[in-house]
Design an enzyme around this catalytic site. Structure first.
Site, PDB file in Angstrom:
ATOM      1  N   SER A  30       0.594  -1.700   0.233  1.00 35.26           N
ATOM      2  CA  SER A  30      -0.094   0.290  -0.215  1.00 35.26           C
ATOM      3  C   SER A  30       1.323   1.472  -0.416  1.00 35.26           C
ATOM      4  O   SER A  30       0.614   2.194  -0.670  1.00 35.26           O
ATOM      5  CB  SER A  30      -0.909   0.008   1.392  1.00 35.26           C
ATOM      6  N   GLN A 177      -9.155   1.978  -0.741  1.00 38.41           N
ATOM      7  CA  GLN A 177      -9.005   2.694  -1.604  1.00 38.41           C
ATOM      8  C   GLN A 177      -9.914   3.446  -2.537  1.00 38.41           C
ATOM      9  O   GLN A 177      -9.261   4.742  -2.807  1.00 38.41           O
ATOM     10  CB  GLN A 177      -9.043   1.459  -2.953  1.00 38.41           C
ATOM     11  N   ASP A 328      -6.999  -8.497   4.351  1.00 39.69           N
ATOM     12  CA  ASP A 328      -6.110  -8.918   3.593  1.00 39.69           C
ATOM     13  C   ASP A 328      -5.635 -10.100   4.547  1.00 39.69           C
ATOM     14  O   ASP A 328      -4.796 -11.125   3.983  1.00 39.69           O
ATOM     15  CB  ASP A 328      -5.363  -8.050   2.704  1.00 39.69           C
ATOM     16  N   ARG A 359     -12.917 -14.529  -1.706  1.00 37.10           N
ATOM     17  CA  ARG A 359     -11.839 -15.397  -0.779  1.00 37.10           C
ATOM     18  C   ARG A 359     -12.429 -16.345   0.185  1.00 37.10           C
ATOM     19  O   ARG A 359     -12.123 -16.887   1.649  1.00 37.10           O
ATOM     20  CB  ARG A 359     -10.990 -13.983  -0.150  1.00 37.10           C
TER      21      ARG A 359
HETATM   22  C1  S3P Z   1      -5.812  -1.579  -0.104  1.00 35.91           C
HETATM   23  C2  S3P Z   1      -7.013  -1.299   0.430  1.00 35.91           C
HETATM   24  C3  S3P Z   1      -7.773  -2.444   1.062  1.00 35.91           C
HETATM   25  C4  S3P Z   1      -6.893  -4.280   0.300  1.00 35.91           C
HETATM   26  C5  S3P Z   1      -6.140  -3.674  -0.420  1.00 35.91           C
HETATM   27  C6  S3P Z   1      -4.791  -2.703  -0.139  1.00 35.91           C
HETATM   28  C7  S3P Z   1      -4.311   0.310  -0.059  1.00 35.91           C
HETATM   29  O1  S3P Z   1      -8.743  -2.619  -0.377  1.00 35.91           O
HETATM   30  O2  S3P Z   1      -7.313  -5.068   0.287  1.00 35.91           O
HETATM   31  O3  S3P Z   1      -5.106  -4.950  -0.562  1.00 35.91           O
HETATM   32  O4  S3P Z   1      -3.642   0.194  -0.255  1.00 35.91           O
HETATM   33  O5  S3P Z   1      -5.723   1.031  -0.170  1.00 35.91           O
HETATM   34  P1  S3P Z   1     -10.522  -1.968  -0.060  1.00 35.91           P
HETATM   35  O6  S3P Z   1      -9.740   0.014   0.137  1.00 35.91           O
HETATM   36  O7  S3P Z   1     -11.262  -2.555  -1.073  1.00 35.91           O
HETATM   37  O8  S3P Z   1     -10.666  -2.524   0.648  1.00 35.91           O
END
Ligand code: S3P
Length: 446
Positions: A30, A177, A328, A359
């Site tokens: 991230s 995200q 995750d 998942r």
């Molecule tokens: C992430 C947010 C998460 C996570 C992904 C990385 C990020 O997703 O599952 O692996 O870097 O902002 P979501 O925002 O869909 O929960």
């Protein structure tokens, strides 16, 4: 991005002797995506150390290059990024291939939304099934327009608007995200963009935006709701960034060390941001011996070393409110539950159905295939633990282009009677290059 080899790479993981030693894990995925994106928007040269060199992050680097940033890696592994300035992204000449990476796609859609650009995003079969409506809705309010494949999926073409319309948006799903896409769009919009987050999610975007000099504030209300306010038309100043080890990657050796009898492993330099550390809390509640040493701050993020000792675990019924802080890590938490004493009940996890694979379904099928009694719920799983007895094993497990499924069942193999075969290990390269080599260094293969 296509995998380097066009043929599936099956592999069997067999019962391991005690794991021992000290290891690091690759950089946080991230944080690596955000480091490249924000550096590409600063004027001047930023340097990034510890960047994750996995396929997902390399897809982000390629996309930022296609839109005008200069990005190079020197021989000692430091990445140098010359940015174009906020508002300065250029029209890419062709469609941008995001490979397997949902984070790259959704965050870049945010960036494009407030530029006068038309961009087509494509991805692999897994990414092409994932919902993009959650970012399309707020970005449409900001003025962007979209042509998508059926169901709001990739391939899609979007046209950004400059100047974009700053919005005030309450997140309908707990998603870092979506939050980040709106904030990145807001960077180049005139005025104030506000995101209201009823359930806190990972806050790397907020921390890094502040670090780059954006005017961003976070207010936390009595019920925990977070209100993030960003002043648009920001000017970002280049930074030196040190990326900590990824707690989502550390999760695999951590659970392996808890489960393989007699193990004691130190995992150094792991990011411990509270919005990401839910698995450590959960495993401790289950009885796992995990000690944090050398706690410190690196590049605006809390970091520490984890000392993990094999432990007998008990079943749990974790509070769904903890989901975003370990979203995750559920696949490997399910493996821990499969070895625990008693039943574990995981609920409130409908978001797991729209990750790199579904998942819940993928883990239920795989657990059944290796002899674990499991009941699939709409929003989670009920798992009957073995009380520490080795799992039967079997396979091949269908990883379904999902790196974390492949790594979770690799860990299961280390505590199985007959070994666990995974149908294809290639997806692991998206987030954890060197995963198998790391298990080998810890002694997993004897
Ligand atoms: C992430 C947010 C998460 C996570 C992904 C990385 C990020 O997703 O599952 O692996 O870097 O902002 P979501 O925002 O869909 O929960």
């Amino acid at each position: 991005m296509s995998h380097s080899d066009d043929h599936p790479q099956p592999r069997t993981f067999a019962a391991a002797p005690p794991l021992a030693g000290t290891t690091g894990v690759p950089g946080d995925k991230s944080i690596s995506h955000r480091a490249l994106m924000l550096s590409a928007l600063a004027v001047g040269e930023s340097r990034v150390e510890g960047l994750l060199e996995g396929e997902d992050v390399l897809a982000t680097a390629a996309a930022m290059r296609a839109m005008g940033a200069q990005i190079e890696r020197d021989d000692d592994g430091t990445w140098h990024v010359h940015g174009v300035g906020v508002g300065g992204l250029l029209q890419p000449r062709q469609a941008i291939d995001m490979g397997n990476s949902g984070t790259s796609t959704r965050l870049l859609m945010g960036l494009v939304a407030s530029h006068d650009l038309t961009v087509t995003f494509t991805g692999d079969a897994s990414l092409s099934r994932r919902p993009m409506g959650r970012v399309i809705d707020p970005l449409t309010q900001m003025g962007a327009s979209f042509t998508t494949s059926p169901g709001g999926t990739l391939p899609l073409t979007m046209r950004g608007l400059c100047p974009a319309v700053p919005i005030d948006y309450r997140l309908p799903v707990a998603s870092a995200q979506v939050k980040s896409a709106i904030l990145l769009a807001g960077l180049n919009a005139p005025g104030i963009t506000r995101v209201v987050e009823p359930v806190p999610t990972r806050d790397h975007s907020e921390r890094m935006l502040k670090g780059f000099g954006a005017e961003l504030t976070v207010e936390v209300e009595a019920d925990g709701t977070r209100i993030i306010t960003l002043a648009g038309e920001a000017e970002l100043k280049p930074q030196q960034i040190v990326v900590p080890g990824d707690p989502s990657s550390a999760a695999f050796p951590m659970v392996a060390a808890l489960l393989v009898p007699g193990s004691r492993v130190t995992i150094a330099n792991v990011g411990l941001n509270a919005t990401r550390a839910g698995l450590i809390d959960l495993l401790r509640e289950m009885g796992g011996a995990i000690e944090v040493t050398n706690a410190r701050e690196v590049g605006g993020e809390p970091v520490g070393d984890l000392v993990v000792t094999a432990s007998a675990l008990n079943g749990v019924e974790p509070d769904p409110a903890r989901a975003p802080a370990m979203i995750d890590e559920y696949p490997v938490a399910f493996i821990a539950a499969a070895l625990a004493q008693g039943r574990s009940v995981f609920r409130g996890l409908e978001e797991l159905r729209v990750k790199e694979s579904d998942r819940i379904a993928t883990m239920a099928a795989g657990l059944r295939a290796i002899g674990v009694p499991v009941e699939e719920l709409e929003d989670g799983l009920i798992i009957e633990g073995s009380g520490g007895a080795p799992l039967a094993g079997g396979g091949p497990i269908a990883a379904r282009l999902d790196h974390r499924i492949a790594m979770s069942f690799a860990v299961a193999g280390l505590v199985s009677r007959d070994g666990v075969t995974i149908d294809d290990m290639r997806p692991v390269a998206t987030s954890f290059p060197g995963f198998v080599a790391l298990l080998k260094r810890l002694g997993a293969f004897g």
